[in-house]
Structure formats: C-alpha cells, structure tokens
Design a protein around this motif. Sequence first.
Motif: not given
Length: 392
Positions: A136-149, A171-180
């Motif tokens: 999340s950042a600035g009042g927004l939330v980032c979502f990722l679907d269960l299939a990581h697509k 390649v739909w492998s698991r990922v770490a996510v950051g938002m700024i």
Amino acid sequence: MEDKSGQKMVEVLESSPCKRLRKNNPLKSIATISSDMMNQQIWKDFPEDLFEAVIARLPTESFFRFRTVCRKWNSLLSSSTFSQQIAEVPQLHPWFYAVTHENITKGVMYSPIQRKWHHISISFLPAKTVLLPVASAGGLVCFLDLAHKNFYVSNPLTDSFKELPPRSYRVWSRVAVGMILNAKTVSNGYKIVWLGCNGDHEVYDSIRNCWTHCADFPPSINLPLSLNFRSQTVSIGSTIYFMHAEPNGILAYDVATGVWKQYLIPSPPHLTDHTLAEYEGQILLVGLVTKNAATCIYIWEMQKMTLLWKEVDRMPNIWCLELYGKHVRMTCLGNHGLLMLSLRSKRMNRLVMYNLSTKEWQRVPECSHPHGRKRQTIACGTAFHPFPTARA
C-alpha cells in the motif's frame, strides 16, 4: 495550588452575581444564539477554503457520513483543493485491510480509532477472483490475484479501482511486492516493484501506466534469492526494502536511481516468523521467538554501523505466558508506525497491536461475521492510510 510542572496556579475568586443572572432568561438566550448560528445568511458567506479545511480534519468515518448530507459535500471526493487539504493533515494512525480464511473473496477493514471492524465487498472485481493485499501507499492498496498473474490497485474507501497492464514476464511464480509514492500524494504518481526468487523483477509506473525492467543485480548478489514472503516490504525515502534468507539480510532497491544493494544481517537466535517494519526512517524487525516451549514477540532495530539487530522491546511477560506450549504462527498486517499481529494456533486466534511511538501493546477486538457471531481468522493484510480522494 501547583500544577504538575511545579508552577503556582492562582485561583481568582469573585462574588457570584446571583441576582443579575436571575433577571436573564437562559432559555431565551440559547434560542437567540441557536437562531443566529443557523442563519443561512451567515453560512452562505462561509469561506470555501476554510470549509474544506474543517471537513478534511474530520475522522474518516465522519467524513463518509457527511457525504450523504448534500451533493456539494459528496463532490468533495473529486475536488483537487480538498485533496490538498487532506494531504496537509498529519497522518496519525493507519487503517488495516485484510482478508479472512472464512470469506476470502471479501475484505475487512479495521479502524484503530473506533476499534471497530468494517466489512466491505468490492463489487466491481472480476467474478470469482480472489485478491490478496500485498502492499500500500498513499491511501491505495495493491492486490495480487491468487494465481500471481494480475495486479490491481484500489482505494478501499471508495469505488476507485483499476487492473494494471499485464507483466512482460510469463512465469507466474511467487513474488514479493513493494509500493512507493513519487511525491507526497498519489496525484504525483506511484511505483510498484515485484521481485522473484530467480532475480526477475519489474517496476510499474502509474504515470506511464506500464511495466519496465529495472537494473540488473550486481555480481555480489547471488541467485536464486531465498525471499521471505511472510515479511512485508518497507519503504524509506525512495528505497524499498525486501527481506531474504540464506544468507539472512535485506535487499534494497532505490526507485530513483535504479540501484540494488544487499545488507547481510544475522538473524536473532530462535527466530521463527518475522517481518520488517519501519518507524521514523528506522528499519525494525518484528519476530516470534520460540525456545523450548516458551514463545514471545520481540522488536529489534537495525544498527546501521554494525549491521546487527538490537532488541528495543518485547511483548509483556503475562501475554507471553498465554502462548506457552502452543505452536504459534504470526502474521503481520501492518508495519508502519502501528503494527497489527495475528497470532494463531490450533486452540487460539488472537490479534494484538503495537504502537511504535508509545511502545504500548493492545488487544484488538475479534473480527466476527457481520450477520453472526462466528469468528473470522485473518489470512493476510496490509496497513494503509485512509485517503478518501486517492484515485487508483
């Protein structure tokens, strides 16, 4: 008489004007004042900028109730000047957005001020899509679907929502996510960074509305990465920090310069579930320490000179005794200023909050189904600052 600072306080004693008060009718005076206050002529000339400044300082819950009063107040969500007013208000406590195991297709939000859970449903999501909040950042939330697509961005307080363009990697492998954020508010744009264990990574720029490949890793960083997906990322300035293991440490990516750095930091002993946190520019570590049958939550601060973790606080002993002998797992829902920790075992489901400013621990009310008494267990979540005018 003295106050707590030791300064003398002088009480001024005056004779009570009893007779003079009896001559006046208090009810008549109040009626006169109320009539003047409600005079439409007076309110018609009330300065618009002052009106927006007052509304911007209302609690978030009150603002959404006031929106139903008239069209003018409801239109504040699209007002650029009102958005600037909200940006100038100091952000005290974040809210928390989470999904539960019992109802994973709908979200819940927790307000620390009200100490209340709000049950919501994002009606404009694709059918049968399970979205997990990852940043999340600035009042927004980032979502990722269960299939990581696919990635999505939304303001949980409003109907602002959009699906991000497809990633170039297939390649739909698991990922770490950051938002700024690029600047102080969402109106200046934001960036989202995803990172995979094999070193694949991309940056989404909301201004350009596209994904781009950022700089390659320096040769000193060995691949593949053993990312800690249970740890949320933290951002300080223009840098996003990811946590990894084997070797234990932190990866840092500066979105302004496109440079990757690695910091090798030994983990504290007997550490199980853990996550990064941030407070006033300091990187912290929140972890569950289990030794024999004893379990406790510790808070450490990263020492920049020695690259070691220094203990700064821990959960009260009486609370730790409640975890004794239980196989406890920990999930962190928020890691900026205010931490919400979900502690669960076969016979326990508990939510606790820790204030990094006051160093106070607090129990969080159970999250129950809105139409029943059944308890809901938190699957994952993130903290976000309520910003009603933020648009995805």
